[in-house]
Design an enzyme around this catalytic site. Structure first.
Site, PDB file in Angstrom:
ATOM      1  N   TYR A   1      51.308  10.731  67.222  1.00 13.41           N
ATOM      2  CA  TYR A   1      51.478  10.489  68.667  1.00 13.41           C
ATOM      3  C   TYR A   1      51.791  11.809  69.382  1.00 13.41           C
ATOM      4  O   TYR A   1      51.162  12.146  70.395  1.00 13.41           O
ATOM      5  CB  TYR A   1      52.595   9.465  68.868  1.00 13.41           C
ATOM      6  CG  TYR A   1      53.121   9.364  70.268  1.00 13.41           C
ATOM      7  CD1 TYR A   1      52.379   8.756  71.284  1.00 13.41           C
ATOM      8  CD2 TYR A   1      54.386   9.865  70.599  1.00 13.41           C
ATOM      9  CE1 TYR A   1      52.878   8.659  72.584  1.00 13.41           C
ATOM     10  CE2 TYR A   1      54.887   9.766  71.891  1.00 13.41           C
ATOM     11  CZ  TYR A   1      54.129   9.171  72.875  1.00 13.41           C
ATOM     12  OH  TYR A   1      54.616   9.083  74.157  1.00 13.41           O
TER      13      TYR A   1
HETATM   14  N1  LIG Z   1      58.252   4.799  74.979  1.00 15.82           N
HETATM   15  C1  LIG Z   1      58.831   5.958  75.236  1.00 15.82           C
HETATM   16  O1  LIG Z   1      60.039   6.153  75.017  1.00 15.82           O
HETATM   17  C2  LIG Z   1      58.002   7.079  75.841  1.00 15.82           C
HETATM   18  C3  LIG Z   1      58.595   8.323  76.038  1.00 15.82           C
HETATM   19  C4  LIG Z   1      57.868   9.318  76.674  1.00 15.82           C
HETATM   20  C5  LIG Z   1      56.574   9.072  77.115  1.00 15.82           C
HETATM   21  N2  LIG Z   1      55.999   7.860  76.897  1.00 15.82           N
HETATM   22  C6  LIG Z   1      54.630   7.659  77.419  1.00 15.82           C
HETATM   23  O2  LIG Z   1      54.719   7.086  78.713  1.00 15.82           O
HETATM   24  C7  LIG Z   1      53.469   6.469  79.041  1.00 15.82           C
HETATM   25  C8  LIG Z   1      53.658   5.137  79.726  1.00 15.82           C
HETATM   26  O3  LIG Z   1      54.660   4.382  79.097  1.00 15.82           O
HETATM   27  P1  LIG Z   1      54.822   2.819  79.406  1.00 15.82           P
HETATM   28  O4  LIG Z   1      56.081   2.378  78.782  1.00 15.82           O
HETATM   29  O5  LIG Z   1      54.533   2.552  80.827  1.00 15.82           O
HETATM   30  O6  LIG Z   1      53.606   2.285  78.509  1.00 15.82           O
HETATM   31  P2  LIG Z   1      52.970   0.832  78.394  1.00 15.82           P
HETATM   32  O7  LIG Z   1      53.721  -0.159  79.187  1.00 15.82           O
HETATM   33  O8  LIG Z   1      52.786   0.596  76.919  1.00 15.82           O
HETATM   34  O9  LIG Z   1      51.562   1.043  79.086  1.00 15.82           O
HETATM   35  C9  LIG Z   1      50.505   1.679  78.461  1.00 15.82           C
HETATM   36  C10 LIG Z   1      49.242   1.048  79.002  1.00 15.82           C
HETATM   37  O10 LIG Z   1      48.116   1.683  78.393  1.00 15.82           O
HETATM   38  C11 LIG Z   1      47.121   0.694  78.306  1.00 15.82           C
HETATM   39  N3  LIG Z   1      46.071   1.008  77.350  1.00 15.82           N
HETATM   40  C12 LIG Z   1      46.122   1.001  75.999  1.00 15.82           C
HETATM   41  N4  LIG Z   1      44.908   1.251  75.497  1.00 15.82           N
HETATM   42  C13 LIG Z   1      44.070   1.395  76.550  1.00 15.82           C
HETATM   43  C14 LIG Z   1      42.684   1.636  76.668  1.00 15.82           C
HETATM   44  N5  LIG Z   1      41.906   1.779  75.606  1.00 15.82           N
HETATM   45  N6  LIG Z   1      42.157   1.708  77.905  1.00 15.82           N
HETATM   46  C15 LIG Z   1      42.916   1.527  79.003  1.00 15.82           C
HETATM   47  N7  LIG Z   1      44.234   1.299  78.960  1.00 15.82           N
HETATM   48  C16 LIG Z   1      44.799   1.219  77.739  1.00 15.82           C
HETATM   49  C17 LIG Z   1      47.849  -0.581  77.894  1.00 15.82           C
HETATM   50  O11 LIG Z   1      47.039  -1.662  78.241  1.00 15.82           O
HETATM   51  P3  LIG Z   1      47.441  -3.212  77.949  1.00 15.82           P
HETATM   52  O12 LIG Z   1      48.402  -3.555  79.038  1.00 15.82           O
HETATM   53  O13 LIG Z   1      46.140  -3.918  78.040  1.00 15.82           O
HETATM   54  O14 LIG Z   1      48.083  -3.212  76.583  1.00 15.82           O
HETATM   55  C18 LIG Z   1      49.125  -0.462  78.710  1.00 15.82           C
HETATM   56  O15 LIG Z   1      49.029  -1.167  79.922  1.00 15.82           O
HETATM   57  C19 LIG Z   1      52.688   6.380  77.742  1.00 15.82           C
HETATM   58  O16 LIG Z   1      51.723   7.418  77.746  1.00 15.82           O
HETATM   59  C20 LIG Z   1      53.751   6.685  76.684  1.00 15.82           C
HETATM   60  O17 LIG Z   1      53.182   7.269  75.548  1.00 15.82           O
HETATM   61  C21 LIG Z   1      56.684   6.864  76.275  1.00 15.82           C
END
Ligand SMILES: NC(=O)c1ccc[n+]([C@@H]2O[C@H](COP(=O)([O-])OP(=O)(O)OC[C@H]3O[C@@H](n4cnc5c(N)ncnc54)[C@H](OP(=O)(O)O)[C@@H]3O)[C@@H](O)[C@H]2O)c1
Length: 226
Positions: A135
């Site tokens: 990741y």
């Molecule tokens: N979790 C952490 O602590 C953390 C820390 C730092 C940064 N981040 C980053 O922050 C960002 C946003 O986080 P979040 O919590 O808002 O994430 P999230 O709720 O998991 O949202 C990610 C979205 O990406 C979509 N997605 C997945 N595959 C896709 C594809 N092939 N085409 C189009 N869309 C697709 C998902 O669609 P579906 O709704 O259909 O599943 C989901 O809506 C991510 O990039 C994550 O890596 C996370």
């Protein structure tokens, strides 16, 4: 402004869309599944089908054409394996950059992640599982691709995300330490970055902290130009 958000049904994306549409901006929420359209429309955005793993840049460019800025807020998610980290977290971000270039959209905000520097140069941080390393590598590759482009990019690296309510205050700087931050504050920072063109060309780390969001963005911009 008209803003296209990739990963438009994600948590940060929906919060960002809500902030933007409530003040009168237009948001195109790119989602891979139109069954999420009602939830997206409840945030005031327009849902458009766009699967970053199956479409090409020309098709995506046609979808986002006419937008003033794009935000990459997609992610393969916690239950995905190594191949989808590369396909979505790197490949999706690169595809969006290709599409933005083709559509003549210069402004690009990339939601990256704290910790990516720990894998620079192929390093493997100790005590970190292989999927998380993949990741971080995917996020770093997306950043490096974007930073090499002639676009008005900003990279935002949040720490661990929480669903706590917005604090309205943050710590934002190129070297902010590890920590947690509510997704709602990430959304507010994204909006403030859109409003501050001088944040183009900056890489900023974000955690919870004491500084009001608008002030934090101004301070980060001034520090970047010093
Ligand atoms: N979790 C952490 O602590 C953390 C820390 C730092 C940064 N981040 C980053 O922050 C960002 C946003 O986080 P979040 O919590 O808002 O994430 P999230 O709720 O998991 O949202 C990610 C979205 O990406 C979509 N997605 C997945 N595959 C896709 C594809 N092939 N085409 C189009 N869309 C697709 C998902 O669609 P579906 O709704 O259909 O599943 C989901 O809506 C991510 O990039 C994550 O890596 C996370």
């Amino acid at each position: 402004m008209r803003i296209a958000i990739a990963g438009g049904h994600g948590k940060i994306a929906l919060l960002t869309a809500g902030l933007l549409t409530r003040r009168g901006d237009e948001v195109l929420a790119l989602t891979r599944n139109l069954e999420h359209a009602a939830e997206i429309e409840a945030a005031g955005a327009t849902a458009v089908e766009a699967d970053l793993e199956t479409m090409d840049a020309a098709a995506l460019a046609a979808v986002i054409q006419g937008s003033d800025a794009v935000i990459f807020a997609a992610g393969a998610g916690p239950n995905s394996g190594i191949p989808r980290k590369d396909a979505v977290d790197r490949g999706g971000a690169v595809l969006l950059a290709d599409a933005a270039s083709q559509a003549g959209i210069r402004r690009y905000l990339l939601v990256s992640s704290m910790g990516v520097e720990s894998v620079r140069g192929g390093a493997t941080p100790e005590g970190v599982g292989e999927v998380f390393v993949a990741y971080l590598r995917a996020k770093l590759a997306a950043e490096d691709d974007l930073r090499a482009r002639d676009l008005d990019w900003t990279v935002l690296r949040p720490g661990s995300l929480t669903d706590d309510p917005a604090a309205g205050t943050v710590q934002l700087s190129p070297d902010a330490p590890r920590g947690a931050v509510p997704r709602a504050d990430v959304a507010a920072v994204l909006v403030a970055l859109l409003d501050e063109p001088r944040s183009a060309g900056t890489v900023l780390q974000l955690i919870g902290g004491p500084t009001p969001v608008a002030e934090a963005v101004q301070a980060a911009v001034l520090a970047g130009s010093a």
